[in-house]
Design an enzyme around this catalytic site. Structure first.
Site, PDB file in Angstrom:
ATOM      1  N   ALA A   1       0.845  -1.212   0.000  1.00 54.03           N
ATOM      2  CA  ALA A   1       0.000   0.000   0.000  1.00 54.03           C
ATOM      3  C   ALA A   1       0.873   1.252   0.000  1.00 54.03           C
ATOM      4  O   ALA A   1       0.645   2.190   0.751  1.00 54.03           O
ATOM      5  CB  ALA A   1      -0.941  -0.013   1.203  1.00 54.03           C
TER       6      ALA A   1
ATOM      7  N   TYR B   1       2.798   4.150  -2.787  1.00 57.59           N
ATOM      8  CA  TYR B   1       2.219   5.017  -3.815  1.00 57.59           C
ATOM      9  C   TYR B   1       1.573   4.189  -4.929  1.00 57.59           C
ATOM     10  O   TYR B   1       0.467   4.483  -5.376  1.00 57.59           O
ATOM     11  CB  TYR B   1       3.300   5.920  -4.417  1.00 57.59           C
ATOM     12  CG  TYR B   1       3.893   6.853  -3.404  1.00 57.59           C
ATOM     13  CD1 TYR B   1       3.160   7.927  -2.928  1.00 57.59           C
ATOM     14  CD2 TYR B   1       5.167   6.648  -2.889  1.00 57.59           C
ATOM     15  CE1 TYR B   1       3.681   8.783  -1.966  1.00 57.59           C
ATOM     16  CE2 TYR B   1       5.696   7.494  -1.935  1.00 57.59           C
ATOM     17  CZ  TYR B   1       4.946   8.559  -1.480  1.00 57.59           C
ATOM     18  OH  TYR B   1       5.466   9.395  -0.529  1.00 57.59           O
TER      19      TYR B   1
ATOM     20  N   ASN C   1      -0.854  -5.449   2.985  1.00 56.05           N
ATOM     21  CA  ASN C   1       0.250  -4.563   3.355  1.00 56.05           C
ATOM     22  C   ASN C   1       0.751  -4.964   4.738  1.00 56.05           C
ATOM     23  O   ASN C   1      -0.009  -5.430   5.578  1.00 56.05           O
ATOM     24  CB  ASN C   1      -0.241  -3.101   3.380  1.00 56.05           C
ATOM     25  CG  ASN C   1       0.910  -2.110   3.419  1.00 56.05           C
ATOM     26  OD1 ASN C   1       1.760  -2.100   2.532  1.00 56.05           O
ATOM     27  ND2 ASN C   1       0.957  -1.282   4.438  1.00 56.05           N
TER      28      ASN C   1
ATOM     29  N   GLU D   1      18.580  15.411   0.584  1.00 56.23           N
ATOM     30  CA  GLU D   1      17.396  15.908   1.301  1.00 56.23           C
ATOM     31  C   GLU D   1      17.549  15.674   2.811  1.00 56.23           C
ATOM     32  O   GLU D   1      17.143  16.496   3.622  1.00 56.23           O
ATOM     33  CB  GLU D   1      16.130  15.216   0.782  1.00 56.23           C
ATOM     34  CG  GLU D   1      15.729  15.676  -0.626  1.00 56.23           C
ATOM     35  CD  GLU D   1      14.257  15.434  -0.914  1.00 56.23           C
ATOM     36  OE1 GLU D   1      13.779  14.325  -0.647  1.00 56.23           O
ATOM     37  OE2 GLU D   1      13.586  16.360  -1.403  1.00 56.23           O
TER      38      GLU D   1
ATOM     39  N   ASP E   1       8.676   0.792  -7.447  1.00 56.92           N
ATOM     40  CA  ASP E   1      10.110   0.548  -7.292  1.00 56.92           C
ATOM     41  C   ASP E   1      10.520  -0.908  -7.493  1.00 56.92           C
ATOM     42  O   ASP E   1      11.699  -1.230  -7.384  1.00 56.92           O
ATOM     43  CB  ASP E   1      10.567   1.018  -5.900  1.00 56.92           C
ATOM     44  CG  ASP E   1      10.905   2.505  -5.891  1.00 56.92           C
ATOM     45  OD1 ASP E   1      10.523   3.204  -6.855  1.00 56.92           O
ATOM     46  OD2 ASP E   1      11.555   2.961  -4.931  1.00 56.92           O
TER      47      ASP E   1
HETATM   48  C1  LIG Z   1      13.859   9.832   1.766  1.00 60.84           C
HETATM   49  C2  LIG Z   1      13.282   9.639   0.392  1.00 60.84           C
HETATM   50  C3  LIG Z   1      12.919  10.748  -0.363  1.00 60.84           C
HETATM   51  C4  LIG Z   1      12.358  10.569  -1.628  1.00 60.84           C
HETATM   52  N1  LIG Z   1      11.969  11.676  -2.323  1.00 60.84           N
HETATM   53  C5  LIG Z   1      11.310  11.513  -3.483  1.00 60.84           C
HETATM   54  C6  LIG Z   1      10.757  12.650  -4.150  1.00 60.84           C
HETATM   55  O1  LIG Z   1      10.953  13.793  -3.719  1.00 60.84           O
HETATM   56  N2  LIG Z   1      10.052  12.447  -5.283  1.00 60.84           N
HETATM   57  C7  LIG Z   1       9.809  11.196  -5.778  1.00 60.84           C
HETATM   58  O2  LIG Z   1       9.086  11.073  -6.772  1.00 60.84           O
HETATM   59  N3  LIG Z   1      10.329  10.096  -5.195  1.00 60.84           N
HETATM   60  C8  LIG Z   1      11.077  10.224  -4.059  1.00 60.84           C
HETATM   61  N4  LIG Z   1      11.563   9.115  -3.415  1.00 60.84           N
HETATM   62  C9  LIG Z   1      11.373   7.781  -4.023  1.00 60.84           C
HETATM   63  C10 LIG Z   1       9.980   7.229  -3.699  1.00 60.84           C
HETATM   64  O3  LIG Z   1       9.753   7.287  -2.324  1.00 60.84           O
HETATM   65  C11 LIG Z   1       9.835   5.799  -4.202  1.00 60.84           C
HETATM   66  O4  LIG Z   1      10.122   5.779  -5.582  1.00 60.84           O
HETATM   67  C12 LIG Z   1       8.400   5.310  -3.950  1.00 60.84           C
HETATM   68  O5  LIG Z   1       8.174   5.209  -2.556  1.00 60.84           O
HETATM   69  C13 LIG Z   1       8.082   3.996  -4.618  1.00 60.84           C
HETATM   70  O6  LIG Z   1       6.737   3.713  -4.374  1.00 60.84           O
HETATM   71  P1  LIG Z   1       6.192   2.217  -4.283  1.00 60.84           P
HETATM   72  O7  LIG Z   1       4.716   2.301  -4.161  1.00 60.84           O
HETATM   73  O8  LIG Z   1       6.779   1.394  -5.381  1.00 60.84           O
HETATM   74  O9  LIG Z   1       6.815   1.615  -2.943  1.00 60.84           O
HETATM   75  P2  LIG Z   1       6.816   2.063  -1.423  1.00 60.84           P
HETATM   76  O10 LIG Z   1       6.505   3.483  -1.258  1.00 60.84           O
HETATM   77  O11 LIG Z   1       8.130   1.552  -0.916  1.00 60.84           O
HETATM   78  O12 LIG Z   1       5.634   1.198  -0.774  1.00 60.84           O
HETATM   79  C14 LIG Z   1       5.733  -0.196  -0.604  1.00 60.84           C
HETATM   80  C15 LIG Z   1       4.684  -0.662   0.389  1.00 60.84           C
HETATM   81  O13 LIG Z   1       4.770  -2.080   0.499  1.00 60.84           O
HETATM   82  C16 LIG Z   1       4.865  -2.484   1.865  1.00 60.84           C
HETATM   83  N5  LIG Z   1       5.678  -3.703   1.923  1.00 60.84           N
HETATM   84  C17 LIG Z   1       6.976  -3.838   1.589  1.00 60.84           C
HETATM   85  N6  LIG Z   1       7.359  -5.115   1.713  1.00 60.84           N
HETATM   86  C18 LIG Z   1       6.286  -5.808   2.145  1.00 60.84           C
HETATM   87  C19 LIG Z   1       6.040  -7.180   2.404  1.00 60.84           C
HETATM   88  N7  LIG Z   1       6.977  -8.119   2.248  1.00 60.84           N
HETATM   89  N8  LIG Z   1       4.799  -7.538   2.792  1.00 60.84           N
HETATM   90  C20 LIG Z   1       3.806  -6.599   2.937  1.00 60.84           C
HETATM   91  N9  LIG Z   1       3.988  -5.319   2.679  1.00 60.84           N
HETATM   92  C21 LIG Z   1       5.204  -4.904   2.286  1.00 60.84           C
HETATM   93  C22 LIG Z   1       5.522  -1.297   2.555  1.00 60.84           C
HETATM   94  O14 LIG Z   1       5.253  -1.308   3.944  1.00 60.84           O
HETATM   95  C23 LIG Z   1       4.883  -0.139   1.804  1.00 60.84           C
HETATM   96  O15 LIG Z   1       3.634   0.188   2.366  1.00 60.84           O
HETATM   97  C24 LIG Z   1      12.171   9.251  -2.167  1.00 60.84           C
HETATM   98  C25 LIG Z   1      12.563   8.138  -1.403  1.00 60.84           C
HETATM   99  C26 LIG Z   1      13.121   8.314  -0.145  1.00 60.84           C
HETATM  100  C27 LIG Z   1      13.505   7.114   0.678  1.00 60.84           C
END
Ligand SMILES: Cc1cc2nc3c(=O)[nH]c(=O)nc-3n(C[C@H](O)[C@H](O)[C@H](O)COP(=O)(O)OP(=O)(O)OC[C@H]3O[C@@H](n4cnc5c(N)ncnc54)[C@H](O)[C@@H]3O)c2cc1C
Length: 402
Positions: free
Chosen positions: A11, A13, A37, A170, A298
């Site tokens: 859960a 982005y 999640n 940052e 990601d």
């Molecule tokens: C400090 C920081 C600053 C950033 N700044 C920017 C920015 O300014 N602009 C930008 O566009 N991007 C930025 N990023 C990058 C961005 O945060 C990531 O690209 C983004 O979070 C990816 O989204 P996602 O939904 O793929 O994964 P995530 O946001 O990592 O979400 C994954 C979800 O899956 C859950 N999860 C993981 N493993 C398991 C498991 N085994 N079982 C159950 N649940 C699980 C997690 O708890 C989480 O809720 C930044 C990253 C960081 C760390």
């Protein structure tokens, strides 16, 4: 006939956007939706550097999933995903198993240490709410120990940050706000506490043009951040980083590694073919060779057809992929062709503390200083609205003037 069952993993982005869009696009009669999640909350991963520095409270950076997803429409399971068994369309969780007809794999990133000796054991990582919170608490603990006389080692007041990319820069920007506050709180002269950023490449912030990078570096240096650029870290010990060709030890009370991320380890555990930590997905975001498994955010590389290179992994990309997957699953259910994903890049803004930043928006408009910091808050609030809806924005928005 049984309804098709759509299971979304993660859960963040990508996964939360996909879930909310699926719930909007498909009626309960058309499909069952399940969201799995680890926690019962969504967190703003792009705010974690603020949580780690302590410039915002961790509660501001998270909201309950059940506040933005109707649990009567979407079955919510709070558990850890262990493995996906594609051969029998099953997800293995720590405490149960779930079958699927369509799977959206959106488990996000974990820190990648690239095998640097001692990094896994001795450095802190910024990768979720708990890991960020621990950093804030550790820094403050070191200041409290020094202040009480329990420690007399000045290097306990140093925060060492490995990696001069987005997260590392940052984070030092937030530390430049927080460290003076801690010095005041614990009666410690400001010049005793150091913030050091170490980067192996010849420059920091590779996503921005030279003039913006120069602005960022000077602004941070003016506020006491030290840079060691072009210095590769060969090892992280309990005392700090060993850097450069002469193996210099930079001692610190807190060492944080921000130098790389990769997709969830569940990808490899599930037998998916992984390149540089992620899966190369088809243009419609499906796992190659699969009809019903989508990998987004990601955890995947999505090709930009114009440049032939993958889009850089960001929250913005993950959110757009989440929306696209929902549309493609609806198409699949309706027997329509799936469409290719195209990224609509709205620009990039990096914060350098609370009221400073740099940015590149709308295809070439450059921002620096307060306008960039203000734009960053607009971006953060827009993300809350797009991913979580009005309730998330109202509860967690940064729209307060600074
Ligand atoms: C400090 C920081 C600053 C950033 N700044 C920017 C920015 O300014 N602009 C930008 O566009 N991007 C930025 N990023 C990058 C961005 O945060 C990531 O690209 C983004 O979070 C990816 O989204 P996602 O939904 O793929 O994964 P995530 O946001 O990592 O979400 C994954 C979800 O899956 C859950 N999860 C993981 N493993 C398991 C498991 N085994 N079982 C159950 N649940 C699980 C997690 O708890 C989480 O809720 C930044 C990253 C960081 C760390």
């Amino acid at each position: 006939m049984n309804k098709p069952k759509i299971v979304v993993l993660g859960a963040g982005y990508a996964g939360l956007t996909a879930t909310r869009k699926l719930a909007q696009k498909l009626s309960p009669e058309e499909a069952e939706i399940v969201l799995i999640n680890r926690h019962n909350y969504h967190y703003e991963a792009t705010w974690l550097h603020e949580v780690a520095a302590g410039t915002i409270n961790h509660n501001q950076a998270r909201y309950m999933i059940s506040d933005v997803v109707n649990p009567k429409r979407v079955r919510l399971i709070y558990d850890t995903v262990v493995e996906v068994k594609t051969e029998d369309q099953r997800v293995v969780l720590e405490n149960s198993e779930v079958e699927y007809d369509y799977l959206v794999f959106a488990l996000g990133f974990v820190t990648n240490t690239f095998g640097i000796k001692g990094m896994e054991d001795n450095a802190f990582f910024i990768q979720d709410i708990d890991s960020a919170r621990v950093i804030r608490e550790h820094i403050e603990y070191k200041f409290a120990q020094y202040s009480s006389g329990e420690s007399t080692d000045d290097s306990d007041l140093t925060v060492l940050v490995g990696g001069g990319g987005f997260t590392g820069i940052e984070f030092v920007g937030e530390l430049a706000e927080k460290i003076p506050e801690l010095c005041k709180k614990y009666d410690i002269p400001r010049n005793k506490a150091r913030i050091i950023n170490v980067e192996a490449a010849p420059s920091i912030l590779p996503v921005f043009e030279e003039d913006l990078v120069a602005y960022a570096k000077k602004s941070l240096e003016d506020r006491g951040v030290e840079f060691r650029i072009g210095a590769a870290i060969s090892e992280c010990t309990e005392e700090g980083f060993i850097v450069g060709e002469d193996n210099e030890l930079i001692k610190a009370g807190t060492s944080v590694w921000t130098g790389g991320v990769m997709g969830s380890p569940v990808l490899e555990k599930s037998g998916f073919e992984v390149f540089r930590g992620k899966v190369n997905v088809d243009a419609d975001l499906r796992l190659p060779g699969s009809e019903n498994v989508f990998i987004i955010g990601d955890c995947s590389w999505t090709m930009d057809k114009e440049t032939g290179k993958p889009y850089p992994p960001t929250g913005q990309l993950a959110t757009q992929e989440g929306a696209h997957v929902a549309e493609n699953i609806k198409n699949a259910l309706y027997g329509l062709p799936l469409t290719d994903f195209v990224f609509d890049d709205k620009g990039t803004v990096a914060s350098l503390g609370i009221s400073d930043g740099i940015g590149n928006i709308f295809n070439g408009v450059k921002l620096q200083g307060k306008p960039a910091a203000a734009m960053k808050k607009v971006v953060d609030d827009r993300t809350l609205l797009v991913v979580g809806g009005p309730k998330a924005l109202l509860k967690k928005g940064k729209y307060r003037p600074f």
